[in-house]
Design an enzyme around this catalytic site. Structure first.
Site, PDB file in Angstrom:
ATOM      1  CB  SER A  45     -19.192 -40.146 105.451  1.00  0.00           C
ATOM      2  OG  SER A  45     -19.599 -39.730 106.389  1.00  0.00           O
ATOM      3  CD  GLU A  76     -12.831 -32.492 105.806  1.00  0.00           C
ATOM      4  OE1 GLU A  76     -13.365 -31.519 104.321  1.00  0.00           O
ATOM      5  OE2 GLU A  76     -12.699 -31.942 107.132  1.00  0.00           O
TER       6      GLU A  76
END
Length: 213
Positions: A45, A76
């Site tokens: 991330s 995600e």
């Protein structure tokens, strides 16, 4: 280091996403399934793709638990995991924010079959309903919308593609952006003529024998 070759592939395709202008900044994410170990590699991330190192790639199990890596996995992760949990044909997932395709995603409008290349995706490029990024609701909506296709638009968000390899999923993401660009430009100057479902299905059959394989 475990999965060194697969980590390198992840790093390489992350850079390709930037070079092919399929995303900007740290947007988008990608993952690669390791079926023999029931786990997958996923991009970290918030780490720029051109700065990502092999050790930054995160390894998680099918419950979403990190089993190797010091980085936080992509926000995600659930949207990737749902495909590996439920569709054994999927070995890679790519999520992009490519400009033209995301334009239609923001219109919440599916892209119609004006060019035969759409057959690499389906008979059209469907758009999902809107859900907040990084949520289970988005993962479920993406999986529901994908059905047997290889790519979709995520409403007000971007593009999601799947494949038997990172190369395949990445290629579909490029095809979606190509068709989206044609659709945008054709509509700007006129009314594009669409191919019929039968014509697209015939192209799908021909794609099955395309190339050297």
């Amino acid at each position: 280091m475990k999965y060194k070759d697969e980590r390198q592939e992840m790093v390489t395709f992350g850079k390709k996403m930037m070079e092919e202008r399929l995303t900007t900044g740290t947007g988008g994410n990608l993952s690669l399934f390791i079926p023999e170990d029931d786990c997958f590699l996923i991009s970290p991330s918030g780490v720029p793709y051109h700065e990502t190192q092999l050790e930054d790639i995160v390894v998680v199990d099918l419950d979403g638990k990190v089993i190797d890596g010091k980085r936080k996995p992509s926000s995600e992760i659930t949207m990737h995991r749902i495909f590996y949990q439920n569709n054994p044909a999927v070995r890679a997932v790519v999520h992009t924010h490519s400009e033209y395709a995301t334009t239609f995603a923001c219109l919440r409008e599916s892209i119609q079959p004006l060019h035969y290349i759409i057959a690499s995706v389906g008979t059209e490029i469907r758009c999902s309903g809107y859900e907040t990024y990084g949520t289970e609701a988005l993962a479920k909506e993406a999986y529901r919308t994908m059905q047997n296709d290889t790519g979709i638009l995520l409403a007000n968000h971007g593009v999601l593609t799947v494949g038997e390899s990172l190369s395949e999923a990445f290629s579909v993401a490029k095809d979606i952006e190509f068709v989206a660009k044609l659709y945008y430009r054709a509509r700007a100057i006129g009314k594009p003529v669409m191919l019929s479902t039968a014509e697209i299905e015939e192209t799908m059959k021909k794609f099955g024998t395309y190339g050297q394989g």
